[in-house]
Every structure is written in C-alpha cells, then in structure tokens.
Design a protein around this motif. Structure first.
Motif: not given
Length: 108
Positions: A2-7, A80-95
């Motif tokens: 699943t996406a949660k298992e593989s961010p 820097r902003q894209r890196t932060a966005l990428r972390k939010r995407i992978t950490r919380w599993g949101h689109s």
C-alpha cells in the motif's frame, strides 16, 4: 504493497510528453531567473510571482517532484519548499494536490 507501506507510491511519476511546457508562463523569460543565487531574494521572488500565475503550475510542480530537481524554482516553489512538500506527502500519506499553496483541490 500500500501507499502507507511505501510512501514513494504517493509521489507522482514523471510526466511523459511534457506538452504542458508550451503553455508555461516562464517561456520568454531569462532562464537565469529560475536559478537565483542563494540570498538573491529579489530574483527568487520575481520567479515565484511568474510561477504563481502560470496555467501549468501544477504540472510543473508534479514534474519537479518526480524528477527531484535540486536547483531551479519550479511550480512556484524553491528546492527547500519542494523538499518540505515531499516530506509532508510521504509522512502523512496525502495526495500532492491539496498540499500545494493556492490549490483549488479539496482535502482528502
């Protein structure tokens, strides 16, 4: 898996074709504006302003996340902003769509 298992499954695949680039607001501007020197806030702010009005901003941001560009201002965001966005995407599993500043997409 699943996406949660593989961010990484939540991050976009590189966009093929890239025809969207023909509609980009950055066309016709000096290419150097998208690669400001550290601390050159005036040039950075000008690039971001141009991006914010771009009709293909979301496509550009998706592409920049997929290829993990390390230098340019793309999709209206700095590295820097894209890196932060990428972390939010992978950490919380949101689109990605609803996390974009100024997005009209609804939250999940």
């Amino acid at each position: 898996m699943t996406a949660k298992e593989s961010p990484s499954l939540l991050l976009p695949e590189p966009i093929t074709g890239q025809e969207w680039r023909a509609d980009a607001a950055c066309l016709g501007h000096d290419p150097e504006i998208w690669f400001p020197e550290d601390g050159d806030e005036e040039i950075r702010d000008e690039a971001v302003r141009i991006c914010r009005g771009c009709p293909v901003r979301e496509e550009c941001l998706e592409w920049s996340l997929a290829v993990d560009d390390h230098f340019a201002i793309l999709g209206g965001l700095t590295k820097r902003q894209r890196t932060a966005l990428r972390k939010r995407i992978t950490r919380w599993g949101h689109s990605m769509a609803w996390l974009m500043p100024g997005s009209r997409s609804k939250t999940p």
